[in-house]
Each structure stands twice: as C-alpha cells, then as structure tokens.
Design a protein around this motif. Structure first.
Motif, PDB file in Angstrom:
ATOM      1  N   TYR A 177     -25.887  11.660 -17.175  1.00  0.00           N
ATOM      2  CA  TYR A 177     -25.958  10.338 -17.160  1.00  0.00           C
ATOM      3  C   TYR A 177     -24.556   9.746 -17.943  1.00  0.00           C
ATOM      4  N   LEU A 178     -24.290   8.547 -17.489  1.00  0.00           N
ATOM      5  CA  LEU A 178     -23.066   7.786 -18.108  1.00  0.00           C
ATOM      6  C   LEU A 178     -23.531   6.321 -18.125  1.00  0.00           C
ATOM      7  N   ASN A 179     -23.360   6.045 -19.606  1.00  0.00           N
ATOM      8  CA  ASN A 179     -23.693   4.675 -19.982  1.00  0.00           C
ATOM      9  C   ASN A 179     -22.670   3.807 -19.082  1.00  0.00           C
ATOM     10  N   PRO A 180     -23.187   2.658 -18.666  1.00  0.00           N
ATOM     11  CA  PRO A 180     -22.490   1.664 -17.749  1.00  0.00           C
ATOM     12  C   PRO A 180     -21.267   1.377 -18.416  1.00  0.00           C
ATOM     13  N   ARG A 181     -21.274   1.289 -19.782  1.00  0.00           N
ATOM     14  CA  ARG A 181     -19.930   1.023 -20.595  1.00  0.00           C
ATOM     15  C   ARG A 181     -18.808   2.068 -20.532  1.00  0.00           C
ATOM     16  N   VAL A 182     -19.376   3.166 -20.437  1.00  0.00           N
ATOM     17  CA  VAL A 182     -18.297   4.183 -19.968  1.00  0.00           C
ATOM     18  C   VAL A 182     -17.479   3.977 -18.691  1.00  0.00           C
TER      19      VAL A 182
ATOM     20  N   PRO B 260     -24.888   4.056  -4.438  1.00  0.00           N
ATOM     21  CA  PRO B 260     -26.227   4.160  -4.822  1.00  0.00           C
ATOM     22  C   PRO B 260     -26.162   4.321  -6.443  1.00  0.00           C
ATOM     23  N   SER B 261     -24.776   4.414  -6.893  1.00  0.00           N
ATOM     24  CA  SER B 261     -25.025   4.857  -8.379  1.00  0.00           C
ATOM     25  C   SER B 261     -23.522   4.313  -8.874  1.00  0.00           C
ATOM     26  N   GLY B 262     -23.484   4.241 -10.169  1.00  0.00           N
ATOM     27  CA  GLY B 262     -22.035   3.911 -10.701  1.00  0.00           C
ATOM     28  C   GLY B 262     -21.787   2.365 -10.979  1.00  0.00           C
ATOM     29  N   ARG B 263     -20.617   2.172 -11.180  1.00  0.00           N
ATOM     30  CA  ARG B 263     -20.054   0.895 -11.221  1.00  0.00           C
ATOM     31  C   ARG B 263     -18.924   0.521 -10.384  1.00  0.00           C
ATOM     32  N   LYS B 264     -18.738  -0.846  -9.938  1.00  0.00           N
ATOM     33  CA  LYS B 264     -17.576  -1.344  -9.145  1.00  0.00           C
ATOM     34  C   LYS B 264     -17.106  -2.635  -9.674  1.00  0.00           C
ATOM     35  N   VAL B 265     -15.896  -3.047  -9.162  1.00  0.00           N
ATOM     36  CA  VAL B 265     -15.367  -4.155  -9.191  1.00  0.00           C
ATOM     37  C   VAL B 265     -14.872  -4.795  -7.506  1.00  0.00           C
ATOM     38  N   THR B 266     -14.973  -5.936  -7.516  1.00  0.00           N
ATOM     39  CA  THR B 266     -14.574  -6.540  -6.252  1.00  0.00           C
ATOM     40  C   THR B 266     -13.152  -7.331  -6.468  1.00  0.00           C
ATOM     41  N   VAL B 267     -12.420  -6.745  -5.485  1.00  0.00           N
ATOM     42  CA  VAL B 267     -10.795  -7.641  -5.453  1.00  0.00           C
ATOM     43  C   VAL B 267     -11.117  -8.799  -4.416  1.00  0.00           C
ATOM     44  N   ALA B 268     -10.787  -9.845  -4.762  1.00  0.00           N
ATOM     45  CA  ALA B 268     -11.274 -11.129  -3.982  1.00  0.00           C
ATOM     46  C   ALA B 268     -10.428 -11.219  -2.830  1.00  0.00           C
ATOM     47  N   ALA B 269     -11.044 -11.737  -1.721  1.00  0.00           N
ATOM     48  CA  ALA B 269     -10.228 -11.937  -0.589  1.00  0.00           C
ATOM     49  C   ALA B 269      -9.007 -12.796  -0.956  1.00  0.00           C
ATOM     50  N   VAL B 270      -7.928 -12.559   0.031  1.00  0.00           N
ATOM     51  CA  VAL B 270      -6.641 -13.175  -0.313  1.00  0.00           C
ATOM     52  C   VAL B 270      -6.193 -14.085   0.913  1.00  0.00           C
ATOM     53  N   ALA B 271      -5.611 -15.458   0.854  1.00  0.00           N
ATOM     54  CA  ALA B 271      -5.439 -16.159   1.953  1.00  0.00           C
ATOM     55  C   ALA B 271      -3.986 -16.367   1.992  1.00  0.00           C
ATOM     56  N   ASN B 272      -3.193 -15.862   1.025  1.00  0.00           N
ATOM     57  CA  ASN B 272      -1.896 -16.244   0.856  1.00  0.00           C
ATOM     58  C   ASN B 272      -0.859 -15.404   0.408  1.00  0.00           C
ATOM     59  N   GLY B 273      -1.085 -13.953   0.953  1.00  0.00           N
ATOM     60  CA  GLY B 273      -0.288 -12.995   0.590  1.00  0.00           C
ATOM     61  C   GLY B 273       1.057 -13.314   1.294  1.00  0.00           C
ATOM     62  N   ALA B 274       2.229 -12.736   0.873  1.00  0.00           N
ATOM     63  CA  ALA B 274       3.692 -12.975   1.413  1.00  0.00           C
ATOM     64  C   ALA B 274       3.988 -11.462   2.057  1.00  0.00           C
ATOM     65  N   ALA B 275       4.172 -11.564   3.438  1.00  0.00           N
ATOM     66  CA  ALA B 275       4.984 -10.491   3.987  1.00  0.00           C
ATOM     67  C   ALA B 275       6.420 -10.265   3.823  1.00  0.00           C
ATOM     68  N   THR B 276       6.912  -9.086   3.361  1.00  0.00           N
ATOM     69  CA  THR B 276       8.422  -8.962   2.987  1.00  0.00           C
ATOM     70  C   THR B 276       9.068  -8.183   4.029  1.00  0.00           C
ATOM     71  N   GLY B 277       8.125  -7.326   5.076  1.00  0.00           N
ATOM     72  CA  GLY B 277       8.706  -6.462   5.639  1.00  0.00           C
ATOM     73  C   GLY B 277       7.840  -6.581   7.060  1.00  0.00           C
ATOM     74  N   ALA B 278       8.269  -5.874   8.198  1.00  0.00           N
ATOM     75  CA  ALA B 278       7.563  -5.633   9.339  1.00  0.00           C
ATOM     76  C   ALA B 278       6.796  -4.088   9.517  1.00  0.00           C
ATOM     77  N   GLY B 279       5.673  -4.170  10.084  1.00  0.00           N
ATOM     78  CA  GLY B 279       4.939  -3.013  10.407  1.00  0.00           C
ATOM     79  C   GLY B 279       3.346  -3.069  10.253  1.00  0.00           C
ATOM     80  N   SER B 280       2.793  -2.026  10.147  1.00  0.00           N
ATOM     81  CA  SER B 280       1.326  -2.042  10.135  1.00  0.00           C
ATOM     82  C   SER B 280       0.670  -1.706   8.773  1.00  0.00           C
ATOM     83  N   ILE B 281      -0.038  -2.611   8.204  1.00  0.00           N
ATOM     84  CA  ILE B 281      -0.927  -2.522   7.075  1.00  0.00           C
ATOM     85  C   ILE B 281      -1.908  -1.675   7.060  1.00  0.00           C
ATOM     86  N   THR B 282      -1.757  -0.571   6.258  1.00  0.00           N
ATOM     87  CA  THR B 282      -3.016   0.459   6.298  1.00  0.00           C
ATOM     88  C   THR B 282      -3.680   0.632   5.069  1.00  0.00           C
ATOM     89  N   HIS B 283      -2.989   0.393   3.855  1.00  0.00           N
ATOM     90  CA  HIS B 283      -3.705   0.554   2.511  1.00  0.00           C
ATOM     91  C   HIS B 283      -3.277  -0.457   1.711  1.00  0.00           C
TER      92      HIS B 283
END
Length: 124
Positions: free
Chosen positions: A3-8, A57-80
C-alpha cells in the motif's frame, strides 16, 4: 498487500505541476534535458497540468491539458512529448504521442490532453 498512501504518490506528481515550465514536442524520445531541447520541433510555455487524481486501475495521475497554440520551430514528425523544468535544465517526464504528427517551421501545434501517472503499490 502492498500500500502507498495517495499523498506519497501525489508528492511525486506535484513536481510536474509545480516545476514544469515547458512542453516540448519531440521527433524522438529524449532521455535528458539536452536531448529534449535538441529533439524539439516546437513547444508550449507553461502548459496547464491538473492536480493529482485517482488513476485506473490503481495509483494517481495528472492530466496535461490540450494545447491549441504551440509554436513549431522545426520541421519533422512529432512522436514524443517532453515535460521539462527549463529553469533547472531537468527532463521531468516523456511519453510517446498517440500518433505521429508532421509539422513545418512556423506551424501552430495543437495536441490533445494526456495523462502522466504513477501506478499504486500493487502494480499496473
């Protein structure tokens, strides 16, 4: 049973909430802050990250909100995505995108919300 307390779990996730200064969109998976910057095809300053909540099914998480205005500074394929603390040159978290996305320099980057989580003591 283990067991791990959610605070941990929350204290670890709160580092993402309080120290993330930039979300980089990368062409490959970075393993260091320097790689996150060098592989970056664009970014979003000060992304919105929610408070820790229960993860299925267990543990804790945070959600990174959707982005509508990121700025591309290079050309290519975003994979991560890479969440970084630019102030202290730290890579905080990285993950693969749901699907690769082609961008060109000057494009506006949009991305869906995504979760970063820590499994509970029982695993999964």
């Amino acid at each position: 049973m283990a067991y791990l307390n959610p605070r941990v779990l929350d204290l670890g996730l709160n580092v993402l909430v309080t120290e993330t200064t930039r979300l980089h969109y990368c062409s490959d998976e970075p393993t260091t802050y320097a790689q996150a910057v060098s592989l970056s095809l664009g970014s979003k300053a000060s992304p919105t990250i929610g408070a820790p909540v229960d993860r299925t099914p267990s543990g804790r998480k945070v959600t990174v909100a959707a982005v509508a205005n990121g700025a591309a500074t290079g050309a290519g394929s975003i994979t991560h995505y890479a969440l970084v603390d630019a102030t202290n040159s730290r890579l905080l978290a990285t993950r693969e995108t749901a699907a690769a996305k082609a961008v060109a320099t000057g494009d506006t980057i949009t991305s869906a919300a995504f979760d970063v989580g820590i499994p509970g003591a029982g695993g999964a």
